[in-house]
Design a protein around this motif. Sequence first.
Motif, short mmCIF file in Angstrom:
data_model
loop_
_atom_site.label_atom_id
_atom_site.label_comp_id
_atom_site.label_asym_id
_atom_site.label_seq_id
_atom_site.Cartn_x
_atom_site.Cartn_y
_atom_site.Cartn_z
N GLY A 252 -45.66 -7.07 -18.57
CA GLY A 252 -46.14 -6.76 -17.45
C GLY A 252 -45.13 -6.32 -16.34
N PHE A 253 -43.78 -6.28 -16.69
CA PHE A 253 -42.74 -6.07 -15.71
C PHE A 253 -42.68 -4.43 -15.90
N PHE B 204 -48.64 -12.95 -9.69
CA PHE B 204 -48.32 -13.68 -11.08
C PHE B 204 -49.46 -13.14 -12.13
N GLY B 205 -50.51 -12.94 -11.50
CA GLY B 205 -51.65 -12.63 -12.45
C GLY B 205 -51.46 -11.41 -12.91
N LYS B 206 -50.44 -10.48 -12.63
CA LYS B 206 -50.22 -9.30 -13.53
C LYS B 206 -49.47 -9.39 -14.58
N LEU B 207 -49.05 -10.55 -14.83
CA LEU B 207 -48.10 -10.81 -15.92
C LEU B 207 -48.69 -11.47 -17.02
N ASN B 208 -48.22 -11.37 -18.32
CA ASN B 208 -48.88 -11.91 -19.52
C ASN B 208 -47.98 -12.53 -20.23
N HIS B 209 -48.09 -13.76 -20.61
CA HIS B 209 -47.25 -14.59 -21.71
C HIS B 209 -45.78 -14.79 -20.95
N VAL B 210 -45.76 -14.94 -19.66
CA VAL B 210 -44.60 -15.14 -18.82
C VAL B 210 -44.53 -16.76 -18.39
N GLY C 171 -39.71 -25.95 -5.74
CA GLY C 171 -41.09 -26.43 -5.65
C GLY C 171 -42.15 -25.37 -5.37
N GLY C 172 -43.40 -25.77 -5.58
CA GLY C 172 -44.34 -24.88 -5.58
C GLY C 172 -44.61 -24.33 -6.78
N THR C 173 -45.67 -23.13 -6.77
CA THR C 173 -45.93 -22.42 -8.03
C THR C 173 -45.02 -21.05 -8.01
N HIS C 174 -45.01 -20.54 -8.98
CA HIS C 174 -44.52 -19.19 -9.44
C HIS C 174 -43.34 -19.03 -8.91
N PRO C 175 -42.03 -19.76 -9.01
CA PRO C 175 -40.91 -19.58 -8.57
C PRO C 175 -40.25 -18.17 -9.04
N ALA D 73 -45.31 -2.83 -7.83
CA ALA D 73 -44.82 -2.97 -9.07
C ALA D 73 -43.88 -4.32 -9.15
N ILE D 74 -44.00 -5.12 -10.26
CA ILE D 74 -43.20 -6.29 -10.39
C ILE D 74 -42.01 -5.96 -11.18
#
Length: 261
Positions: A38-39, A206-212, A221-225, A17-18
């Motif tokens: 999606g949270f 991150f793929g579980k989240l929508n419009h985030v 740096g990097g993706t999805h901080p 769960a996120i």
Amino acid sequence: MPSTLTNVAIENAPDNAIGFDVNHPISSAQAKAAFKSGFLFCIRYVPRLELNIEPVGDPDITFNEANRILDSGLALFLVQHVSNPGWSANGIKGARFGKNAAIYANECGFPRGVNIFLDLEEVSSASSPSQIEDFCNEWFDALSISGYEPGVYVGSKNGLNAAQLFSGTKFAHYWHAASQADPPTPRPTDRGYQVFQPLHLTSTQFGKLNHVSLIDKIGLGGTHPAFEIDLKVGSEVIEDVDLDFTITDKKGGNVKWIRRV
């Protein structure tokens, strides 16, 4: 008499769960947008000092905010504010802080059995591991005698190794901070962590989240901080949040949160 949060159930958190922890109140619109995106949960703060010494401030959850969060669909549990960096650990202080966490959670209507986490980080290097263990265990006892479920957030400069943390303290709920070095790596026989606060989310998470959108504020740096970010969910922005995800530990333990039913 304190108010009571109604129509809530204590649940074991599912795997992966996120959610997010945040050190300021969130609005109904922000909570609803987060849940829609999606949270699944939010973690909010309770004070460590007596209210006649440190009255409720903006960082602390209130009964009304708890209701707003629960009405949105988000699950909820709690963590206690930590002292300023370099604080000294001892059993007397642990008992005091644990008692205050329970009193405040009760005043905000939280039912017995929900997790409240101790924030263990930035301890003075002059505090010995045995003093830190005493602090943790006295905090544990003071909270659990009131019926709440103690947990511990294990952050930087916590002062304990794996044996001291997982065998020397009484906790059954452990939360790993967004630090690559300080939270001890569990030994093969340790139960391990039930919540992780990562520096970055994986692409799957991150793929579980929508419009985030995750807005990096400290240049990780990097993706999805996922640490110390501003969170844009739909049209709402929630500032200064840390993201978290849950897992079942090696002994089958889970975070215990509340959710409106």
